[in-house]
Structure formats: C-alpha cells, structure tokens
Design a protein around this motif. Structure first.
Motif, PDB file in Angstrom:
ATOM      1  N   VAL A 100      12.893  -1.720   7.262  1.00 31.25           N
ATOM      2  CA  VAL A 100      12.941  -1.327   5.576  1.00 31.25           C
ATOM      3  C   VAL A 100      12.117  -2.536   4.849  1.00 31.25           C
ATOM      4  O   VAL A 100      11.146  -2.262   4.175  1.00 31.25           O
ATOM      5  N   PRO A 101      12.705  -3.791   4.991  1.00 33.08           N
ATOM      6  CA  PRO A 101      11.725  -4.890   4.428  1.00 33.08           C
ATOM      7  C   PRO A 101      10.459  -4.896   4.898  1.00 33.08           C
ATOM      8  O   PRO A 101       9.510  -4.974   3.930  1.00 33.08           O
ATOM      9  N   ILE A 102      10.063  -4.794   5.970  1.00 30.74           N
ATOM     10  CA  ILE A 102       8.656  -4.838   6.355  1.00 30.74           C
ATOM     11  C   ILE A 102       8.164  -3.737   5.608  1.00 30.74           C
ATOM     12  O   ILE A 102       6.926  -3.703   5.252  1.00 30.74           O
ATOM     13  N   GLY A 103       8.557  -2.322   5.890  1.00 32.23           N
ATOM     14  CA  GLY A 103       7.812  -1.321   5.429  1.00 32.23           C
ATOM     15  C   GLY A 103       7.655  -1.228   3.863  1.00 32.23           C
ATOM     16  O   GLY A 103       6.345  -1.003   3.426  1.00 32.23           O
ATOM     17  N   VAL A 104       8.993  -1.765   3.307  1.00 29.92           N
ATOM     18  CA  VAL A 104       8.759  -1.369   1.734  1.00 29.92           C
ATOM     19  C   VAL A 104       7.584  -2.687   1.352  1.00 29.92           C
ATOM     20  O   VAL A 104       6.740  -2.488   0.271  1.00 29.92           O
ATOM     21  N   LEU A 105       7.668  -3.860   1.746  1.00 25.94           N
ATOM     22  CA  LEU A 105       6.803  -4.923   1.416  1.00 25.94           C
ATOM     23  C   LEU A 105       5.274  -4.459   1.700  1.00 25.94           C
ATOM     24  O   LEU A 105       4.175  -4.810   1.070  1.00 25.94           O
ATOM     25  N   THR A 106       5.098  -3.901   3.020  1.00 31.44           N
ATOM     26  CA  THR A 106       3.728  -3.353   3.205  1.00 31.44           C
ATOM     27  C   THR A 106       3.237  -2.223   2.097  1.00 31.44           C
ATOM     28  O   THR A 106       2.199  -2.355   1.645  1.00 31.44           O
ATOM     29  N   ALA A 107       4.207  -1.374   1.814  1.00 28.14           N
ATOM     30  CA  ALA A 107       4.038  -0.551   0.747  1.00 28.14           C
ATOM     31  C   ALA A 107       3.507  -1.120  -0.585  1.00 28.14           C
ATOM     32  O   ALA A 107       2.514  -0.695  -0.916  1.00 28.14           O
ATOM     33  N   MET A 108       4.185  -2.300  -0.748  1.00 29.01           N
ATOM     34  CA  MET A 108       3.771  -2.672  -1.998  1.00 29.01           C
ATOM     35  C   MET A 108       2.536  -3.457  -1.899  1.00 29.01           C
ATOM     36  O   MET A 108       1.733  -3.418  -3.053  1.00 29.01           O
ATOM     37  N   PHE A 109       2.290  -4.096  -0.871  1.00 27.44           N
ATOM     38  CA  PHE A 109       1.096  -4.661  -0.619  1.00 27.44           C
ATOM     39  C   PHE A 109      -0.074  -3.589  -0.834  1.00 27.44           C
ATOM     40  O   PHE A 109      -1.004  -4.001  -1.320  1.00 27.44           O
ATOM     41  N   ASN A 118       4.733   5.257   4.113  1.00 28.08           N
ATOM     42  CA  ASN A 118       3.914   6.296   3.462  1.00 28.08           C
ATOM     43  C   ASN A 118       4.704   6.749   2.175  1.00 28.08           C
ATOM     44  O   ASN A 118       4.093   6.795   1.308  1.00 28.08           O
ATOM     45  N   VAL A 119       6.030   6.875   2.300  1.00 22.15           N
ATOM     46  CA  VAL A 119       6.726   7.568   1.386  1.00 22.15           C
ATOM     47  C   VAL A 119       7.005   6.384   0.105  1.00 22.15           C
ATOM     48  O   VAL A 119       6.708   6.628  -0.915  1.00 22.15           O
ATOM     49  N   ALA A 120       7.083   5.304   0.500  1.00 16.93           N
ATOM     50  CA  ALA A 120       7.411   4.230  -0.448  1.00 16.93           C
ATOM     51  C   ALA A 120       5.970   3.859  -1.052  1.00 16.93           C
ATOM     52  O   ALA A 120       5.951   3.626  -2.176  1.00 16.93           O
ATOM     53  N   GLU A 121       4.776   3.974  -0.710  1.00 19.60           N
ATOM     54  CA  GLU A 121       3.596   3.509  -1.056  1.00 19.60           C
ATOM     55  C   GLU A 121       3.188   4.745  -2.170  1.00 19.60           C
ATOM     56  O   GLU A 121       2.844   4.455  -3.317  1.00 19.60           O
ATOM     57  N   THR A 122       3.634   5.965  -1.853  1.00 24.06           N
ATOM     58  CA  THR A 122       3.352   7.239  -2.575  1.00 24.06           C
ATOM     59  C   THR A 122       4.027   6.935  -3.984  1.00 24.06           C
ATOM     60  O   THR A 122       3.657   7.064  -5.013  1.00 24.06           O
ATOM     61  N   SER A 123       5.572   6.369  -3.707  1.00 21.68           N
ATOM     62  CA  SER A 123       6.320   6.491  -4.977  1.00 21.68           C
ATOM     63  C   SER A 123       5.838   5.240  -5.748  1.00 21.68           C
ATOM     64  O   SER A 123       5.859   5.339  -6.937  1.00 21.68           O
ATOM     65  N   LEU A 124       5.454   4.388  -5.161  1.00 20.70           N
ATOM     66  CA  LEU A 124       4.990   2.958  -6.007  1.00 20.70           C
ATOM     67  C   LEU A 124       3.545   3.290  -6.922  1.00 20.70           C
ATOM     68  O   LEU A 124       3.182   2.854  -7.752  1.00 20.70           O
ATOM     69  N   ARG A 137      12.370   3.382  -7.321  1.00 22.60           N
ATOM     70  CA  ARG A 137      13.654   3.069  -6.649  1.00 22.60           C
ATOM     71  C   ARG A 137      13.868   4.392  -5.774  1.00 22.60           C
ATOM     72  O   ARG A 137      14.328   4.361  -4.623  1.00 22.60           O
ATOM     73  N   SER A 138      13.676   5.593  -6.482  1.00 21.87           N
ATOM     74  CA  SER A 138      14.422   6.679  -5.856  1.00 21.87           C
ATOM     75  C   SER A 138      13.528   6.961  -4.633  1.00 21.87           C
ATOM     76  O   SER A 138      13.776   7.808  -3.527  1.00 21.87           O
ATOM     77  N   GLY A 139      12.275   6.858  -4.844  1.00 21.43           N
ATOM     78  CA  GLY A 139      11.235   6.978  -3.980  1.00 21.43           C
ATOM     79  C   GLY A 139      11.326   6.123  -2.407  1.00 21.43           C
ATOM     80  O   GLY A 139      11.500   6.631  -1.337  1.00 21.43           O
ATOM     81  N   VAL A 140      11.766   4.936  -3.084  1.00 20.55           N
ATOM     82  CA  VAL A 140      12.090   3.927  -1.616  1.00 20.55           C
ATOM     83  C   VAL A 140      13.414   4.383  -1.077  1.00 20.55           C
ATOM     84  O   VAL A 140      13.344   4.245   0.263  1.00 20.55           O
ATOM     85  N   ALA A 141      14.463   4.812  -1.999  1.00 21.14           N
ATOM     86  CA  ALA A 141      15.598   5.190  -1.223  1.00 21.14           C
ATOM     87  C   ALA A 141      15.378   6.558  -0.230  1.00 21.14           C
ATOM     88  O   ALA A 141      15.722   6.541   0.936  1.00 21.14           O
TER      89      ALA A 141
END
Ligand code: ATP
Ligand code: MG
Lengths: 251, 319
Positions: free
Chosen positions: B113-122, B191-197, B228-232
C-alpha cells in the motif's frame, strides 16, 4: 499615497497569446482596487500574477516587475510560499476543502507551523469573526464545510485566507456565484476588511465596483486603458473606451 | 414500451378475432420488425447478464453444499480453531491456514500500500508526462504477468536471497510469499489510487497553494485526504487480490502446514492448502470434503471483502 503593491511594465504571454501588455498599476494600502473590463481582457491573469499563481501554468512567460513592499516578487530570492502567505487569494467559485470548517480555517496556520490547539482555536475564531460568519457556524465547527450554503462557503474561504494573516487580499469575482443577499454580506465585509487589509477585486458588476472600490482599473485586450479614483472613472472617464464600457455600450 | 392502446384503431376492428401470433405480438408490444429486433436483443442482453448471476449462485450453492457437511462433522470450532492439519491421519484444524492467509495479506498490504499509493501520487501529481507514461506501461505489464511466473522468479531469485540474507536452511517462507504478494497487488492499488487522485478537483489544490503551502504539502494534506475513499477502495482491492492468490505463493512459501509463528517459517495458505492436496485426497473421504470446506471459508472471506468494498464505493458516491 502608499502603494503596497504595484506593477511596472508587466507583460505576460500564454504561449503566443500576449495576455497582459505593459501594465503599470499601483494598488494603495488599505484601499479597494477594482479591476473591470470585458471577458477575456486579462483581469484574472493580472490578479493571479500578483501572487504568482500563474507559475503553475506551463508555457507562461512574464516580463516586467510586480513590487510588493519594495520587493520584486520575481526576484530569485523571493520564496513563493512567503509571497502567497502575505498576498492571499479568494477564488470565483467557493472552494472549501472537503474537511471540517475548523480544519479549513486551521489549514493555513498549520502549514506555517502553528500546532498548539489553543492558539489554533483563537485563530479560527478570529478569522471566522473577521469574515462575518462566526455566529452562523460556531456551533458546528466540526461539520464538513461542504455542508454550508454557497455564500457561507465563500465566507469560509475568506476566513481561511485571513487565517494566515495576509497583507493583501485578492478576490476574483468572489460574489459572482452567489445570491444577492450573500453578495451584499460580502460587500459589507470587504468594506470592513479594508481597514486591516489591502484588497484587489475583479468584478463584472459595475454597481459593485462603485459600491465597494476606492480605485478602479479598466482593462481591454490585455491593456490597462485607464485607472484612477472610482468616482472619477465613473463620472468623468478620460478614455472614450472606458466610457463606452461603463455605460454598457460594449463588453 | 408500447401497450395495446397504441395499436392503430382500424386494425383492431378489421381483425375481429386476432390470431394467436398477433395476440403474442400484442402482448409484448411488438408491432413492427424493429420492435421484434429490439425484443430479441433485449432478451439476449438479459440472458448474458443472467449468466453471471447464475454462476455466482451456482458456485455459492455448490460450495455450501459440498463444504458445510464436513465442517459439521468435524465440528465448527475443531475445524476453524484446530491447530493441526494432517489430512491423511484425520486431523482437520485449519487455524494455521487462516492465520497464514491473514498474516500474508496483512504483510502484503503493509508493504504494497505505501509503495502503491506513493507511486500513484507521483504519477497523478508530480511526474511529467513522459516519465508517467513509462511507469504506467510498466505497471500494466506487471498486471499482465501470469502468477506462475511470479512464482518461478520468486523461487529462483527471492527464496535463495532470503536464505542467504538471513542464514536460513531454506528461504521458502512466509516472508517470501509476502514479498511476492506485495508486488502482485501493486498494479490494482496504483491504478485505482491514481484515478481517484486525478479526480480531486483542481480548486482544492489551488486553494492550498494560494495559502502558501508547497506542492508536496498540498499533495499530502489536500489531494490525498480528498481521494481517501478511492484509496480505501484500492486497499480493499489489494486485500482481495492477495487473499485469493495461490499459484505464485505455493512456489515460494514452503507449503508446510505450520502456524505462522515467524516470517521465516514455511507456511501454507487457505488457497495453497486446497491446491496442493486436492489430487491426493480420495474422492468421498472426509479429507477431500474438508478441502471443500476450506474453499467455503475462503469464499466467505472474499464475500466479506466485497461487502466492505461496496460500502466504500457507496460512501464515495455520497461524498
Ligand atoms: N491557463 C491559460 N492558458 C492559456 N491562455 C489563457 C489561460 N488563462 C487565460 N488565458 C487567456 O488569457 C486571456 C485573458 O484571460 P483572463 O482569464 O485573464 O480574462 P478575464 O479578464 O479574467 O476574463 P473573465 O472576465 O471572463 O474572467 C484570454 O485570452 C484567455 O484565453
Ligand atoms: Mg476571470
């Protein structure tokens, strides 16, 4: 007359589009300066340049100076976060964060390192009072700011801008999305705020310009056609084009 | 849809007694060739949609019918909380599998999750278009790699590395499985986190910058909470993916029915227990039935995750 903020021969291009042409304008302290002019003449562009929000847009080129308290804001040693802290911005569309009212107001101070609960409480109350919305929200500070009406949201946004204790407040058509009652509340607020802050507003509403502003600047096709005391501009405009615009003959 | 009354007046009178075919057509409001085509296509759509529903119902029913008797025969507590599994000798406790699956999933989430979410933020907020395009295609390739290949590479590279690094007799362990799983869940999380960001309104970020926050502060304090709901949702999807994986981890986890007492133990998951013993258990034996019961337990976990996922998606719509 003390100009806390002024531009000198300011030019701005969006790619090939010359959007601001040699604009030199002074915005005196504790006065409301209104920017008027037809759509697309560069009012928002001018306003955004004053706190360097244009920096975000790719392809923008700027020449000339914006001088805030004797400091050219484009000097490399100027920290843009310092500038934006002192020159605040309220946007056309109310844009509170999707957080509680309290967290919205505390966002700026927290960003600038204030962590103490007591201190934050004080800032939140003072800012909400300053934006004339304290009485309406004091019992629901923990509620989402998005649950408020458009007019209330806009005053939350003003309070949020006040919370970082700015010097200058820029407002881009801050009432154009609001009903007449909310609009008049915010106009009263502007009259009150200018005692403490220097204010620059953009408006399409000529009545509003005459009601709230001390000085007026008329833009056309990126050029500053005329600026001066609001009373003078609206009674004896020097330029024919200004006269045509304020009498509604074009625009 | 058209009803009877929309039928032209003269037709009704002229026909007197309508034929069976006409009655059928009228009943379904079919007055022209186009209506017939519409009707057929509608029916086709409905049947196709029904295939999915039928499959889910069939699988659920099948798992309950074939999995429940063994659980009842063994005893619910003995089955779920029994610490020893030895199918050949009539020991059917699946607690080691349950705990291993939970530990493996939790570990994968903790790393992935940390790696994925940080990648999505990037990808969503920092990287320029070219860099983002390269990373995005790498991520979709990652998603397309078959799980048996993850298993192979894990077996050849990761397992020996763990053995060497920690001085173990064997590197096949819970840790190896966690590492493989955390890589496998990355694509869906990213993918999902990036879309929601990306869906966070620009106005929020502008407001933050205008208050004197930096770009990075804005991303962490405004964009991420707003998404946050997308990240969840991304996290729950990752959990679902991790708990259901079998092939890749069977190859790196040692496949021994131990309790997951440490990261270096050889372990067996709910999924891998079924996969590795199904061929040995005699048809009709309690052993074999108990494997179906494991399938039922796994199925319930997945259902639970889906329910949670739906709650998040519903919340997101209400936001
Ligand atoms: N982000 C941008 N990229 C490229 N061109 C832009 C951008 N923003 C504005 N422009 C152009 O700059 C010119 C001035 O636009 P600006 O938004 O400053 O006008 P405005 O006076 O605020 O108009 P309005 O009253 O409609 O808000 C227009 O020609 C517009 O198309
Ligand atoms: Mg504008």
């Amino acid at each position: 007359m003390d100009a806390i903020l002024k531009t000198e021969h300011l030019n701005l291009w969006y790619g090939d589009n010359h959007a601001l042409k040699d604009v030199t304008l002074e915005m005196p302290e504790h006065q409301v300066t209104a920017l008027i002019g037809p759509s697309g003449c560069g009012k928002s562009t001018f306003l955004k340049t004053l706190d360097r929000m244009n920096d975000l847009i790719p392809g923008v080129r700027i020449e000339g100076k914006v001088i805030y308290r004797n400091q050219n804001i484009f000097d490399p040693q100027v920290d843009v976060t310092w500038l934006r802290r002192h020159v605040g911005m309220v946007f056309q569309k109310p844009n509170p964060f999707p957080m509680s009212i309290y967290d919205n107001i505390a966002y700026g101070p927290r960003t600038h390192g204030i962590r103490g609960k007591k201190e934050l409480d004080q800032i939140v109350e003072k800012s909400l009072r300053g934006a004339a919305i304290w009485d309406e929200v004091k019992d629901r500070l923990k509620k989402s700011a998005l649950s408020l009406s458009g007019g209330q949201q806009q005053r939350i946004c003003i309070a949020r801008a006040l919370a970082v204790e700015p010097d200058v407040l820029l407002m881009d058509e801050a009432t154009s999305a609001l009903d007449p009652i909310s609009t008049s509340k915010i106009e009263d607020l502007i009259a009150d705020l200018k005692k403490t802050y220097t204010i620059v507003i953009v408006t399409h509403n000529m009545q509003q310009a005459t009601r709230v502003s001390d000085r007026c600047a008329f833009f056309l096709h990126g050029e500053l056609v005329e600026s001066g005391e609001t009373e003078q501009i609206f009674s004896v405009p020097k330029d024919k084009r200004t006269e045509d615009y304020i009498t509604g003959r074009f625009g | 849809m058209a009803d009877m009354s929309s039928m032209p007046e003269q037709e009704k009178k002229a026909e007197g007694k309508p034929s069976a075919m006409t009655r059928f057509k009228n009943r379904f409001g079919l007055h022209s060739a186009r209506d017939v085509v519409e009707f057929i296509v509608h029916t086709l759509f409905f049947l196709c949609g029904f295939v999915a529903v039928a499959c889910v119902l069939f699988i659920s029913a099948y798992l309950v019918i074939s999995g429940l008797p063994a659980i009842l025969e063994i005893g619910v507590t003995d089955f779920l909380l029994g610490e020893v599994w030895d199918g050949r000798n009539g020991e059917y406790g699946i607690l080691p599998f349950i705990l291993t699956s939970l530990a493996g999933t939790a570990g994968a989430i903790l790393i992935g999750v940390p790696i994925g979410v940080l990648t999505a933020m990037f990808l969503a907020k920092v990287a320029n278009n070219k860099v983002a395009a390269v990373i995005r295609s790498a991520v979709s390739l990652l998603a397309g790699i078959p799980s048996v290949v993850y298993g192979l590479v894990g077996m050849m590279v990761l397992v020996p590395a763990i053995r060497e690094l920690f001085g173990l007799a064997s590197g096949s362990s819970l840790l190896a499985a966690i590492v493989v799983l955390s890589i496998m869940i990355l694509p869906s999380i990213i993918n999902v986190a990036e879309t929601s960001l990306r869906a966070v309104p620009k106005e929020y970020e502008e407001a933050s910058l205008a208050l004197g926050a930096t770009h990075i502060e804005t991303i962490f304090r405004v964009s991420l909470p707003a998404a946050r709901s997308g990240v969840a949702t991304a996290i729950v999807l990752g959990i679902g993916r991790a708990i259901g994986e079998a092939m890749a981890i069977i190859m790196v986890s040692g496949n021994v029915a131990n309790m997951p007492t440490s990261l270096f133990t050889s372990v067996r998951f709910l999924t891998t227990a079924i996969a590795s013993e199904m061929n040995y258990a005699t048809v009709g034996s309690l052993w074999r039935d108990a494997l179906f019961s494991i399938g039922l337990v796994l199925f319930l976990f997945i259902m639970l995750i889906n329910v949670i996922l739906n709650v998040f998606i519903k919340n997101k719509k209400e936001d």
